[in-house]
Motif scaffolding. Structure first.
Motif, mmCIF file in Angstrom:
data_model
loop_
_atom_site.group_PDB
_atom_site.id
_atom_site.type_symbol
_atom_site.label_atom_id
_atom_site.label_comp_id
_atom_site.label_asym_id
_atom_site.label_seq_id
_atom_site.Cartn_x
_atom_site.Cartn_y
_atom_site.Cartn_z
ATOM 1 N N UNK A 59 -5.037 68.432 53.752
ATOM 2 C CA UNK A 59 -5.743 67.189 53.486
ATOM 3 C C UNK A 59 -6.298 67.110 52.079
ATOM 4 N N UNK A 60 -7.035 66.045 51.828
ATOM 5 C CA UNK A 60 -7.581 65.808 50.488
ATOM 6 C C UNK A 60 -8.623 66.840 50.088
ATOM 7 N N UNK A 61 -9.296 67.435 51.084
ATOM 8 C CA UNK A 61 -10.326 68.449 50.803
ATOM 9 C C UNK A 61 -9.728 69.845 50.693
ATOM 10 N N UNK A 62 -8.425 69.950 50.978
ATOM 11 C CA UNK A 62 -7.685 71.224 50.922
ATOM 12 C C UNK A 62 -8.368 72.287 51.780
ATOM 13 N N UNK A 63 -8.696 71.915 53.019
ATOM 14 C CA UNK A 63 -9.329 72.841 53.959
ATOM 15 C C UNK A 63 -8.369 73.963 54.336
ATOM 16 N N UNK A 64 -8.883 75.179 54.341
ATOM 17 C CA UNK A 64 -8.040 76.284 54.758
ATOM 18 C C UNK A 64 -8.719 77.622 54.583
ATOM 19 N N UNK A 65 -8.077 78.654 55.134
ATOM 20 C CA UNK A 65 -8.530 80.029 54.980
ATOM 21 C C UNK A 65 -7.314 80.881 54.634
ATOM 22 N N UNK A 66 -7.487 81.815 53.727
ATOM 23 C CA UNK A 66 -6.381 82.657 53.265
ATOM 24 C C UNK A 66 -6.798 84.122 53.261
ATOM 25 N N UNK A 67 -5.909 84.964 53.762
ATOM 26 C CA UNK A 67 -6.066 86.415 53.657
ATOM 27 C C UNK A 67 -5.082 86.915 52.620
ATOM 28 N N UNK A 68 -5.588 87.586 51.586
ATOM 29 C CA UNK A 68 -4.721 88.085 50.521
ATOM 30 C C UNK A 68 -4.898 89.586 50.376
ATOM 31 N N UNK A 69 -3.780 90.302 50.159
ATOM 32 C CA UNK A 69 -3.799 91.755 49.984
ATOM 33 C C UNK A 69 -3.197 92.126 48.641
ATOM 34 N N UNK A 70 -3.872 93.026 47.928
ATOM 35 C CA UNK A 70 -3.309 93.657 46.743
ATOM 36 C C UNK A 70 -3.006 95.099 47.135
ATOM 37 N N UNK A 71 -1.728 95.395 47.371
ATOM 38 C CA UNK A 71 -1.342 96.633 48.036
ATOM 39 C C UNK A 71 -1.677 97.882 47.224
ATOM 40 N N UNK A 72 -1.385 97.862 45.937
ATOM 41 C CA UNK A 72 -1.619 99.045 45.103
ATOM 42 C C UNK A 72 -3.106 99.396 45.043
#
Length: 275
Positions: free
Chosen positions: A95-108
């Motif tokens: 949507x316009x508010x860009x609602x969301x949740x993200x899980x990000x991993x930096x493996x090294x």
């Protein structure tokens, strides 16, 4: 003739470039699972892709997973700054508010970040809630390098958090969900097993004690338990010698008990750590 051939080759290369760029854009905007570190098998990726897309369509809210070999390859040394860059780069959010949740991993670096965006994202994933989300979903799996199971647990728990928030009670310090990491139904089998083990141990101990007391008989009076040849009382009295006073300090509630969500200047909220 040579000029026509040159124009023809130019057109062909241009079309190939446009197609390649279109593929990048399509992958960038459509896929909620970006496994740049290639830690998932093809079947694991497909399963997570379908699961995430289903959640996005059902809840009208973004659920994303991103992996990279190292955030330092992109010139970042803070996982929170890097996650904001990645969220914006892939144009994540619903949507316009860009609602969301993200899980990000930096493996090294073995760094992770749970990054939320938008009004519903910040309402749903509070500071307290994101910390509990990590501990109660993916971290136990990631410690054993079980990536696919950890990602699946993250998506399931994140959807559960969204439902709590949509019902009017997001997971936060003072919510009814704050103290429970697993449901009673999940805990019930453990209670039954513990009870059976305790029962068996108790019966074994009772039978062992009983077997050593076959020659013991009950006395009729208390004095019968005293060896009259070794003990002699000439005087009986009660004396008050001292008293014990126990004091308990009552702790004042800390400033962190208020709960809520801390939002960065870029409009994101985070919970990061090592896995």
């Amino acid at each position: 003739m040579r000029k026509i051939k040159t124009i023809f080759l130019t057109v062909i290369f241009s079309l190939l470039f446009v197609q390649a760029w279109a593929d990048v854009i399509q992958d960038k905007t459509i896929s909620p699972i970006q496994d740049n570190a290639e830690i998932l098998t093809s079947s694991e990726y497909d399963s997570l892709f379908q699961m995430s897309n289903s959640l996005i369509n059902n809840y009208c809210f973004g659920f994303y997973i991103v992996t990279v070999d190292s955030m330092e390859d992109f010139g970042y040394y803070s996982i929170e700054d890097f996650s904001e860059y990645i969220y914006n780069y892939y144009d994540f959010g619903y949507g316009s508010d860009r609602d969301g949740v993200m899980l990000i991993l930096s493996m090294e670096d073995r760094d992770y970040d749970i990054c939320a965006h938008g009004a519903m994202g910040h309402r749903t994933f509070t500071d307290y809630g994101k910390d509990k989300l990590a501990k109660n979903s993916f971290l136990p799996y990631f410690k054993n390098d079980n990536w696919a199971e950890g990602f699946e647990a993250f998506l399931i728990k994140a959807a559960e958090y969204y439902e709590y928030s949509d019902e009017g009670e997001p997971v936060d310090v003072n919510s009814s969900h704050s103290s429970s990491s697993i449901s009673f139904q999940e805990f019930l089998p453990s209670i039954g097993i513990a009870f059976l083990i305790a029962l068996v141990i108790g019966l074994v101990v009772c039978f062992a004690i009983r077997s050593t007391m076959k020659s013991v008989k009950l006395a009729k009076a208390a004095n019968d338990y005293i060896d009259k040849k070794s003990v002699g009382f000439t005087e009986r009295s009660d004396m008050f010698t001292h008293r014990d006073v126990v004091r308990h300090k009552i702790e004042k509630p800390s400033n962190h008990s208020s709960g809520g969500t801390s939002i960065s200047s870029g409009g994101f909220s985070h919970s990061s750590g090592k896995f």
